[in-house]
Design a protein around this motif. Structure first.
Motif, mmCIF file in Angstrom:
data_model
loop_
_atom_site.group_PDB
_atom_site.id
_atom_site.type_symbol
_atom_site.label_atom_id
_atom_site.label_comp_id
_atom_site.label_asym_id
_atom_site.label_seq_id
_atom_site.Cartn_x
_atom_site.Cartn_y
_atom_site.Cartn_z
ATOM 1 N N LEU A 4 63.243 11.965 33.646
ATOM 2 C CA LEU A 4 63.313 12.367 32.245
ATOM 3 C C LEU A 4 63.410 11.115 31.391
ATOM 4 O O LEU A 4 64.122 10.164 31.754
ATOM 5 N N ALA A 5 62.691 11.112 30.277
ATOM 6 C CA ALA A 5 62.649 9.946 29.401
ATOM 7 C C ALA A 5 63.074 10.334 27.993
ATOM 8 O O ALA A 5 62.773 11.432 27.518
ATOM 9 N N ALA A 6 63.766 9.424 27.316
ATOM 10 C CA ALA A 6 64.155 9.622 25.920
ATOM 11 C C ALA A 6 64.155 8.274 25.231
ATOM 12 O O ALA A 6 64.534 7.252 25.827
ATOM 13 N N GLY A 7 63.701 8.257 23.965
ATOM 14 C CA GLY A 7 63.635 6.986 23.272
ATOM 15 C C GLY A 7 63.582 7.147 21.767
ATOM 16 O O GLY A 7 63.584 8.260 21.224
ATOM 17 N N ALA A 8 63.511 6.012 21.096
ATOM 18 C CA ALA A 8 63.436 5.977 19.637
ATOM 19 C C ALA A 8 62.814 4.654 19.229
ATOM 20 O O ALA A 8 62.706 3.721 20.032
ATOM 21 N N GLY A 9 62.387 4.590 17.951
ATOM 22 C CA GLY A 9 61.800 3.340 17.502
ATOM 23 C C GLY A 9 61.336 3.392 16.070
ATOM 24 O O GLY A 9 61.642 4.330 15.311
ATOM 25 N N GLY A 68 65.525 8.752 36.806
ATOM 26 C CA GLY A 68 64.912 9.466 37.914
ATOM 27 C C GLY A 68 65.791 10.605 38.380
ATOM 28 O O GLY A 68 67.021 10.477 38.458
ATOM 29 N N LEU A 69 65.171 11.729 38.722
ATOM 30 C CA LEU A 69 65.918 12.911 39.154
ATOM 31 C C LEU A 69 65.889 13.119 40.661
ATOM 32 O O LEU A 69 66.772 13.774 41.202
ATOM 33 N N ARG A 121 70.996 7.667 48.816
ATOM 34 C CA ARG A 121 70.211 8.438 47.843
ATOM 35 C C ARG A 121 69.953 7.519 46.653
ATOM 36 O O ARG A 121 70.871 7.175 45.909
ATOM 37 N N LEU A 122 68.695 7.110 46.497
ATOM 38 C CA LEU A 122 68.318 6.135 45.478
ATOM 39 C C LEU A 122 67.535 6.818 44.356
ATOM 40 O O LEU A 122 66.613 7.588 44.617
ATOM 41 N N LYS A 123 67.901 6.501 43.122
ATOM 42 C CA LYS A 123 67.199 7.044 41.957
ATOM 43 C C LYS A 123 66.884 5.915 40.981
ATOM 44 O O LYS A 123 67.700 5.021 40.764
ATOM 45 N N ASN A 124 65.684 5.976 40.417
ATOM 46 C CA ASN A 124 65.269 4.974 39.443
ATOM 47 C C ASN A 124 66.016 5.130 38.127
ATOM 48 O O ASN A 124 66.164 6.242 37.611
ATOM 49 N N GLY A 133 60.948 13.708 27.058
ATOM 50 C CA GLY A 133 60.167 14.589 27.906
ATOM 51 C C GLY A 133 60.141 14.107 29.349
ATOM 52 O O GLY A 133 60.817 13.137 29.712
ATOM 53 N N PRO A 134 59.351 14.758 30.188
ATOM 54 C CA PRO A 134 59.287 14.405 31.610
ATOM 55 C C PRO A 134 58.362 13.216 31.866
ATOM 56 O O PRO A 134 57.474 12.907 31.067
ATOM 57 N N GLN A 135 58.597 12.582 32.995
ATOM 58 C CA GLN A 135 57.727 11.499 33.448
ATOM 59 C C GLN A 135 57.429 11.684 34.932
ATOM 60 O O GLN A 135 58.332 11.915 35.727
ATOM 61 N N PHE A 136 56.161 11.568 35.287
ATOM 62 C CA PHE A 136 55.719 11.691 36.671
ATOM 63 C C PHE A 136 55.245 10.320 37.155
ATOM 64 O O PHE A 136 54.494 9.643 36.445
ATOM 65 N N GLY A 137 55.677 9.913 38.339
ATOM 66 C CA GLY A 137 55.325 8.586 38.833
ATOM 67 C C GLY A 137 54.782 8.614 40.251
ATOM 68 O O GLY A 137 55.176 9.451 41.072
ATOM 69 N N VAL A 138 53.859 7.700 40.536
ATOM 70 C CA VAL A 138 53.311 7.499 41.879
ATOM 71 C C VAL A 138 53.597 6.060 42.288
ATOM 72 O O VAL A 138 53.269 5.114 41.548
#
Length: 206
Positions: free
Chosen positions: A153-158, A173-174, A190-193, A112-117
């Protein structure tokens, strides 16, 4: 309302204002492998090992599907290297992922999405001081060099073993977070996380 004001308020609502009977709460912490990637950087960027810590709430939707909002403090950034410069950038973020979580047996996947400050930024190493002084050792705040908001956008498993959670996640990061204009305009970096996370968590509730 500005993003920097909205996200802390949202974090409080997600973790303190939700009172559904079947909701599961938890805490988590782990290791980041973080880098800043993108275009027109003109330097080599390397992953740096940092960390994250935070809390989550899991809200059942239907069957194995849940919605999992989180509030995470995450230390990110990158190492930058060139022939004349070698320095480390640390970016302190308050991140709020809102993930679809599907669990079958002990295995889960999420996305799902991730919002960061951006809470703060710092640069440490050998880099350009000024046009007159050239390059030299620097340890300075760099808040003005990076945009305050980040969308990813984030995706994972565990695995979930009782109340213990072991997980891995990748966030991409988008948007461009560089806030320093180059004289050439069109050639601005242009830097993206980019962050790979491994975490251990504990959940509470049935």
């Amino acid at each position: 309302m500005k993003l920097t004001r909205l996200l802390p308020l949202l974090s409080v609502l997600l973790l303190a204002g939700i009172s559904q009977a079947q909701a599961q709460f938890g805490i988590k912490a782990g290791i980041n492998q973080a880098v800043l990637d993108g275009q027109n950087i003109n330097m080599d960027t390397d992953y740096k090992t940092t960390y994250h810590v935070g809390a989550f709430v899991r809200l059942p939707v239907l069957g194995p599907l849940s919605i999992q909002p989180e509030v995470l403090y995450s230390l990110q950034g990158s190492e930058f290297k060139s022939a004349v410069s070698n320095y480390d950038t640390k970016l302190h973020y308050l991140n709020i992922p809102v993930l679809a979580h599907v669990k079958v047996g002990p295995v889960y996947v999420e996305g799902g999405p991730q919002f960061g400050v951006l809470l703060g930024a710092r640069e440490n190493g050998t880099l350009r001081i000024s046009a007159a002084d050239g390059y030299g050792p620097v340890n300075r705040g760099a808040d003005n060099n990076y945009k305050k908001g980040d969308f990813a956008l984030a995706a994972g498993a565990g695995l979930e073993l009782g109340s213990l959670i072991l997980g891995v996640r990748y966030t991409a990061g988008l948007n461009n977070i560089n806030d320093v204009a180059d004289l050439n305009g069109a050639n601005d970096p242009r830097l993206k996380n980019r962050v790979v996370q491994a975490s251990v968590g504990i959940k509470f509730g049935k």
